[in-house]
Enzyme design. Sequence first.
Site, mmCIF file in Angstrom:
data_model
loop_
_atom_site.group_PDB
_atom_site.id
_atom_site.type_symbol
_atom_site.label_atom_id
_atom_site.label_comp_id
_atom_site.label_asym_id
_atom_site.label_seq_id
_atom_site.Cartn_x
_atom_site.Cartn_y
_atom_site.Cartn_z
ATOM 1 N N TYR A 15 0.826 -1.206 0.000
ATOM 2 C CA TYR A 15 0.000 0.000 0.000
ATOM 3 C C TYR A 15 0.860 1.256 0.000
ATOM 4 O O TYR A 15 2.000 1.261 0.458
ATOM 5 C CB TYR A 15 -0.969 0.021 1.187
ATOM 6 C CG TYR A 15 -0.366 0.302 2.550
ATOM 7 C CD1 TYR A 15 -0.303 1.600 3.056
ATOM 8 C CD2 TYR A 15 0.112 -0.730 3.353
ATOM 9 C CE1 TYR A 15 0.228 1.866 4.315
ATOM 10 C CE2 TYR A 15 0.635 -0.476 4.610
ATOM 11 C CZ TYR A 15 0.693 0.827 5.089
ATOM 12 O OH TYR A 15 1.219 1.089 6.327
ATOM 13 N N CYS A 16 0.293 2.326 -0.545
ATOM 14 C CA CYS A 16 0.906 3.652 -0.503
ATOM 15 C C CYS A 16 -0.140 4.609 0.056
ATOM 16 O O CYS A 16 -1.013 4.199 0.825
ATOM 17 C CB CYS A 16 1.421 4.075 -1.877
ATOM 18 S SG CYS A 16 0.168 4.171 -3.176
ATOM 19 N N TRP A 17 -0.075 5.880 -0.306
ATOM 20 C CA TRP A 17 -0.989 6.861 0.292
ATOM 21 C C TRP A 17 -2.445 6.613 -0.092
ATOM 22 O O TRP A 17 -3.317 6.560 0.763
ATOM 23 C CB TRP A 17 -0.559 8.266 -0.128
ATOM 24 C CG TRP A 17 -1.482 9.349 0.317
ATOM 25 C CD1 TRP A 17 -2.261 10.138 -0.472
ATOM 26 C CD2 TRP A 17 -1.748 9.764 1.671
ATOM 27 N NE1 TRP A 17 -2.986 11.025 0.294
ATOM 28 C CE2 TRP A 17 -2.690 10.815 1.613
ATOM 29 C CE3 TRP A 17 -1.273 9.349 2.914
ATOM 30 C CZ2 TRP A 17 -3.167 11.451 2.747
ATOM 31 C CZ3 TRP A 17 -1.750 9.981 4.050
ATOM 32 C CH2 TRP A 17 -2.692 11.012 3.975
ATOM 33 N N TYR B 112 -3.395 3.786 2.186
ATOM 34 C CA TYR B 112 -3.454 4.166 3.603
ATOM 35 C C TYR B 112 -4.716 4.961 3.912
ATOM 36 O O TYR B 112 -5.292 4.832 4.994
ATOM 37 C CB TYR B 112 -2.217 4.986 3.979
ATOM 38 C CG TYR B 112 -2.345 5.675 5.326
ATOM 39 C CD1 TYR B 112 -2.125 4.973 6.505
ATOM 40 C CD2 TYR B 112 -2.742 7.011 5.412
ATOM 41 C CE1 TYR B 112 -2.284 5.590 7.740
ATOM 42 C CE2 TYR B 112 -2.896 7.635 6.638
ATOM 43 C CZ TYR B 112 -2.663 6.923 7.794
ATOM 44 O OH TYR B 112 -2.827 7.531 9.019
#
Length: 362
Positions: A94-96, A123
Site C-alpha cells: 500500500y501507498c498513500w 493508507y
Amino acid sequence: MSYALTHLRDLLAPGFDDILDVRSPGEFADDHIPGALNLPVLDDAERALVGTIYKQESAFRARKVGGALVAKRAGANIEACLLDKPGSYRPLVYCWRGGMRSGAFATILRQVGWRAETLEGGYKSFRRAVISLLYAPPDEAPPLLERLVVLDGNTGTAKTELLRRMATRGAQVLDLEGLARHRGSLFGALASGQPSQKSFDTEIAMQLVAFDPHRPVLVEAESSRIGHLAVPGVIWALMRQAPRIRVGAGLAHRGAYLAQAYADLAADRDRLSETIGLLRPYHPAERILGWHALAAAGQMADLARELVLHHYDPKYARQRSRDVQPELGSLELSGFDDAALEAAAQDIMELAEQSPARLSPR
C-alpha cells in the site's frame, strides 16, 4: 489485483505474508498499519520533488520522474529485503491512496512471480476505517466495548501497574497511557516522547477490533487528553458512561510508590523544577517554594505526598462530584508489594466480570 478493506478486522488475519508500506519514511513514521514493513519507493525528498514538479510543471513530467525513481528504489528494496522470499510469497502493498507507488511496486513483484496485491484506496482507506470506528457521530457509532469497565482511583494507587498485571492474567486491557507513551499527569511525560495522534488512534483501533466483545475490557480513568494526545471521541464517551471500580491506598504508601514510579523525573532535577513551576497559577507561592525545596533536597516521597494531598486529591474530588457512573465495587490496597498487587488484580478482574452488557452511544 487489489484487496478491499471492509473492516479493520480484515487486517488481523488476511492471509498475507507481509504488509509492505511503500510510502516515504516520514509518512510511515506519522502512522502506518501495525506490523507493516516500510520499503519506500520514494524517500521524503524525492516525494517532495515529484510533488513540486506536479504542481509547478506538469503531471506528465512528474509521472516520468517519479516512475524512474520508483523503479530504481523498487529494485534496491527487492535486493535488500525480499530476495529470500519463496515463490509462494504473498504481500499486501500500500501507498498513500493506492495509486502509482503501490501499483508500480506490486507490478514488479508480480513480474518476479510473487502474488502481490495492493490495498484498495491505500493508507487513506485504512485511516477512514479508523476514523469511522473512533470518531463517528454518536448516532452512527459502531457497537464498541459493550462491557467497558473503568478502573478509578486517586493518583498513586498503582492503577497502571494493576492493569499490567491483569493483562498478564488474560484480562482484556486498553492501556491508553501505554499507547500514548505518557503517564497522564502534568508530571507524566516520558523521555521517549509521544506518538502522533494518528498513530495513537491506530493502536487503539486495532486493539479494539481484536477484543472479544462479550468479555469485559478494563481501562484506566483518564481525562480527555493524555499529554498532547486526545482520547478519541467514541472512547471518551463510552468511558464517561462506563461502570467503575475504585481502588484506594493510604497517603504514605502512595507517596513512596510515586517516588519510585517517577524515578526518571526525579533524576532530572531541571525538568522536575520546571514542571513544579507550572503549578504556580493554582497554589500559593509559599507552597510552590516548599515543593521546590523538597525536590532540591531529594525528598521525593515527601514531595509526592504533598502534591497528592494539595493538588491531585482535591482535583479528583472535584471531578468525582460530577460523576454519574455506577460503581461495581471498591477495594483498599494495604501496600504495594507483589502479593498485595496480585491479590488486588484478581479481585478487580472478578468485579469486572459482574459488568452488564450495554449499548454503545448511538
